[in-house]
Design an enzyme around this catalytic site. Structure first.
Site, PDB file in Angstrom:
ATOM      1  CD  GLU A 156      -2.658  -1.359   2.497  1.00 30.43           C
ATOM      2  OE1 GLU A 156      -3.651  -0.631   2.672  1.00 30.43           O
ATOM      3  OE2 GLU A 156      -2.292  -2.196   3.339  1.00 30.43           O
TER       4      GLU A 156
ATOM      5  CB  SER B 227      -5.658  -1.042  -0.018  1.00 30.24           C
ATOM      6  OG  SER B 227      -5.190   0.078   0.695  1.00 30.24           O
TER       7      SER B 227
ATOM      8  CE1 TYR C  82      -7.031   4.447  -1.166  1.00 34.98           C
ATOM      9  CE2 TYR C  82      -6.727   2.142  -1.728  1.00 34.98           C
ATOM     10  CZ  TYR C  82      -6.865   3.140  -0.782  1.00 34.98           C
ATOM     11  OH  TYR C  82      -6.855   2.823   0.556  1.00 34.98           O
TER      12      TYR C  82
ATOM     13  NE  ARG D 240     -12.551   2.395   6.224  1.00 37.68           N
ATOM     14  CZ  ARG D 240     -11.366   2.018   5.742  1.00 37.68           C
ATOM     15  NH1 ARG D 240     -10.422   2.907   5.518  1.00 37.68           N
ATOM     16  NH2 ARG D 240     -11.106   0.741   5.507  1.00 37.68           N
TER      17      ARG D 240
ATOM     18  CG  ASP E 211     -14.326  -0.821   6.456  1.00 37.63           C
ATOM     19  OD1 ASP E 211     -14.559   0.405   6.441  1.00 37.63           O
ATOM     20  OD2 ASP E 211     -13.244  -1.302   6.077  1.00 37.63           O
TER      21      ASP E 211
ATOM     22  CD  GLU F 230     -11.319  -5.112   6.689  1.00 33.77           C
ATOM     23  OE1 GLU F 230     -10.289  -4.456   6.447  1.00 33.77           O
ATOM     24  OE2 GLU F 230     -11.589  -6.181   6.126  1.00 33.77           O
TER      25      GLU F 230
ATOM     26  CG  ASN G 170      -7.705   0.894   8.249  1.00 32.88           C
ATOM     27  OD1 ASN G 170      -6.775   1.489   8.790  1.00 32.88           O
ATOM     28  ND2 ASN G 170      -7.635   0.438   7.021  1.00 32.88           N
TER      29      ASN G 170
ATOM     30  N   GLY H 267      -7.214   5.370   5.124  1.00 35.04           N
ATOM     31  CA  GLY H 267      -6.727   6.171   4.013  1.00 35.04           C
ATOM     32  C   GLY H 267      -7.167   7.621   4.131  1.00 35.04           C
TER      33      GLY H 267
END
Length: 315
Positions: free
Chosen positions: A15, A151, A221, A260, A262, A275, A277, A281
């Site tokens: 990443e 990612s 992305y 974050r 999800d 999950e 994070n 990002g």
């Protein structure tokens, strides 16, 4: 008094490019807020640089192992340098998706059933025999993804038994351990949690709608490949439960400053945590900045406040 903040970005993970983009955006946002910020890669000279040009704080914009598995955070703790984000031990748990899911389930938070298996186990016990048992236990469809990493790299939805072996091979290309979980269908929702002096709070949920139905690396992305709805198109009562679940997940993993979460919300309004994070990002197409904008907040101000919070925590 202007703070000097060192933003760490890059590294050697898969990443890396995303991290560099996150780092540049963080530096630009902090500078607009009056913070003296510079970006630096992680290499053999970092330790010397931290000791000789000691920053007031570090902002970790690294993705992948170097920024999320707790090791770098442990070094910063060793040096006594404040940093934004989860501490070393909680980061280690969150980095291991299976360990994180177990901790979430232990406090009653819903997450899809799963099994995590190292590549070595498949070689020793026989791949096909294990895959047959996994299908018997979890059913189809399945989601296969690296037990460590982000990612969307190495992740694949598996809808037929025939697709499972190749999905495992693709997963093992990014991590030695595969997380195989029961596939959950519904709306993909991301909730960013940001802390202040009042504690953690959920920003507006972001609904993710990739053009081809799969939120993979390209969809994350590449501009124009995904539509985001912020706030998410959820019933107010469900939106409130989503926010509460995200904050509960943040707390269950003992995270701090920002994360974050999800999640997936099905047609019945049931919520599953996929999950969490610890180093989300921060690029122009990343979910946390989208949520900040949806909340009517200034991105640079939010980041600068987190920096001040980290510095006060260490004093």
């Amino acid at each position: 008094m202007s703070r000097h903040v060192l933003v760490l970005a890059g590294g050697l993970s898969y990443e890396r490019e995303v991290s560099l983009r996150s780092g540049r955006r963080v530096v630009d946002a902090l500078r607009r807020s009056g913070v003296d910020a510079t970006v630096r890669d992680v290499d053999a000279g970092l330790l010397t640089a931290l000791e000789t040009e000691r920053p007031d704080a570090v902002f970790i914009a690294l993705h992948g192992a170097s920024g999320e598995d707790g090791s770098l955070r442990g070094v910063l703790d060793l040096l006594g340098i404040p940093y934004v984000g989860a501490g070393a031990d909680p980061a280690r748990v969150a980095w291991d998706k299976a360990a994180a899911k177990a901790q979430l389930r232990a406090v009653g938070l819903p997450t899809p059933d799963w099994i995590a298996l190292p590549h070595e186990t498949f070689r020793e016990l026989g791949a096909q025999a294990l895959l047959d048992r996994i299908v018997e236990r979890l059913g189809m469809p399945l989601m296969v993804k690296p037990a460590e990493g982000g990612s969307g790299l190495g992740a694949q939805a598996v809808r037929t038994v025939e697709e499972l072996p190749s999905a495992m091979v693709g997963c093992f290309g990014y991590c030695d351990t595969a997380l195989i979980e029961r596939f959950a269908s519904g709306a993909d929702i991301a909730v960013s949690v940001v802390e202040s002096a009042l504690g953690p709070a959920a920003l507006p949920a972001v609904e993710i709608v990739p053009a081809d139905g799969v939120y993979d690396y390209t969809a994350r992305y590449t501009a124009g490949t995904t539509t985001w709805h912020a706030p998410a198109r959820l019933d107010p009562e469900i939106a409130e439960r989503v926010a509460e679940t995200a904050v509960a997940a943040h707390d269950a993993l003992e995270l701090r400053d920002l994360s974050r979460v999800d999640l997936l919300v099905d047609e019945a309004g049931d919520i599953q945590v996929l999950e969490v994070n610890v180093s989300p990002g921060l690029t122009e197409t990343s979910l946390l900045p989208i949520a900040v904008q949806a909340a009517g907040l200034d991105f640079g101000t939010v980041l600068a406040d987190l920096v001040e919070q980290a510095i006060k925590r260490s004093s």
